[in-house]
Design a protein around this motif. Structure first.
Motif, PDB file in Angstrom:
ATOM      1  N   LEU A  81       0.832  -1.201   0.000  1.00 23.04           N
ATOM      2  CA  LEU A  81       0.000   0.000   0.000  1.00 23.04           C
ATOM      3  C   LEU A  81       0.866   1.249   0.000  1.00 23.04           C
ATOM      4  N   SER A 123      -0.316  -0.617  -4.704  1.00 21.07           N
ATOM      5  CA  SER A 123      -1.595   0.089  -4.791  1.00 21.07           C
ATOM      6  C   SER A 123      -1.473   1.507  -4.242  1.00 21.07           C
ATOM      7  N   GLY A 124      -1.820   2.497  -5.078  1.00 19.83           N
ATOM      8  CA  GLY A 124      -1.798   3.892  -4.638  1.00 19.83           C
ATOM      9  C   GLY A 124      -1.804   4.829  -5.825  1.00 19.83           C
ATOM     10  N   GLU A 155      -1.769  -0.714  -9.230  1.00 22.27           N
ATOM     11  CA  GLU A 155      -3.123  -0.153  -9.126  1.00 22.27           C
ATOM     12  C   GLU A 155      -2.903   1.317  -8.816  1.00 22.27           C
ATOM     13  N   SER A 158      -6.327   4.494  -6.632  1.00 15.46           N
ATOM     14  CA  SER A 158      -6.893   4.615  -5.292  1.00 15.46           C
ATOM     15  C   SER A 158      -6.390   5.861  -4.563  1.00 15.46           C
ATOM     16  N   THR A 161      -7.357   4.083   1.848  1.00 10.44           N
ATOM     17  CA  THR A 161      -7.203   2.660   2.152  1.00 10.44           C
ATOM     18  C   THR A 161      -8.402   1.854   1.687  1.00 10.44           C
ATOM     19  N   GLN A 163     -10.244   2.399  -0.949  1.00 12.65           N
ATOM     20  CA  GLN A 163     -10.082   2.181  -2.387  1.00 12.65           C
ATOM     21  C   GLN A 163      -8.913   1.251  -2.682  1.00 12.65           C
ATOM     22  N   ASN A 164      -7.845   1.328  -1.867  1.00 10.77           N
ATOM     23  CA  ASN A 164      -6.741   0.364  -2.013  1.00 10.77           C
ATOM     24  C   ASN A 164      -7.293  -1.060  -2.017  1.00 10.77           C
ATOM     25  N   THR A 168      -7.718  -3.200  -5.478  1.00  9.28           N
ATOM     26  CA  THR A 168      -6.793  -4.325  -5.470  1.00  9.28           C
ATOM     27  C   THR A 168      -7.545  -5.644  -5.614  1.00  9.28           C
ATOM     28  N   THR A 184       2.306  -3.081   4.687  1.00  4.79           N
ATOM     29  CA  THR A 184       2.055  -1.668   4.954  1.00  4.79           C
ATOM     30  C   THR A 184       2.698  -1.325   6.293  1.00  4.79           C
TER      31      THR A 184
END
Length: 249
Positions: A81, A123-124, A155, A158, A161, A163-164, A168, A184
């Motif tokens: 993340l 993801s971010g 990803e 997002s 978190t 949306q992460n 994902t 994380t």
């Protein structure tokens, strides 16, 4: 002597300077308006407490210890993340850098990849207009570390978190990945694990980026106010409020 100087110096800069000024105002008000003085005294004491490492480290440590880092991991993908990024700042192989917490998470993921050979899914997205796109920057830096492109998934949309976890989940389903190892910051893991659970994903938590030492000690510097300690306290309170909001949904 050096520790005494550091302690006294902490009251020259904010927030110590403001705490000192508020304490002086309490003394000035005490004989003139007792009730406002008492209220201001309580606010001053709370501000002082929240700006010390004694409180900040204790609060953040209570979050960081909820998920111990596993000795061995079993899964089919490493999910990382984001935690902030700058845009346009110089880097070795491009522009844009991950902030400290995000960089620590990425480093842990890269080391896990080296140990396990598992692909990495970062993801971010771009949270603010003047911040960098976290996943895009992470992809470039992972490639720069020698990780093959085929082992990198991103990803990059997002903004938080929740949306992460949601975005994902879609990528994991597309690639038929079912056993993610979630990387994380340790303080963020309790809320992140809850968000992924709500998104229908069971993760293996792999916390990293610790802010507090395993064994906390008490010494003079723990009682001196600092902006860093206040930031740590704010981070912990934000996480606890987020967890509470999730549990009330």
């Amino acid at each position: 002597m050096i520790y005494i100087i550091k302690f006294l110096y902490s009251f020259v800069l904010p927030p110590g300077l403001f705490i000192l000024a508020m304490a002086g105002l309490v003394v000035w008000l005490w004989k003139r308006a007792r009730k406002p003085a008492v209220v201001l005294l309580v606010v001053t004491l709370l501000l002082y407490a929240f700006s010390t490492n004694l409180v900040g480290d204790s609060l953040i440590s209570s979050l960081e210890k909820q998920y111990p880092q596993p000795r061995t991991v079993q899964g089919d993908v490493i999910v990382v993340l984001g935690g902030g990024a700058t845009a346009g700042t110089p880097d070795i192989n491009g522009q844009g850098n991950l902030l400290g917490s995000a960089a620590n998470r990425l480093l842990t993921a890269a080391r896990l990849h080296e140990a396990t050979g598992l692909p990495i899914l970062f993801s971010g997205g771009q949270v603010f207009g003047d911040s960098g796109n976290e996943a895009d920057i992470a992809q470039r830096q992972l490639l720069g570390l020698g990780i093959p492109a085929k082992d990198i998934l991103i990803e990059n949309r997002s903004l938080n978190t929740q949306q992460n976890a949601a975005f994902t989940a879609r990528i994991l389903k597309q690639h038929q990945l079912t056993k993610p190892i979630l990387v994380t910051s340790a303080f963020h893991m309790p809320r992140a694990a809850l968000e992924f659970q709500r998104a229908g994903i069971q993760v293996t938590p792999y916390p990293t980026d610790y802010l507090a030492s395993e064994n906390l000690s008490l010494y003079a510097a723990k009682l001196s106010p600092s902006a860093g300690a206040m930031s740590t306290t704010g981070t912990a309170l934000k996480e606890y409020l987020g967890i509470l909001a999730l549990k009330l949904k």
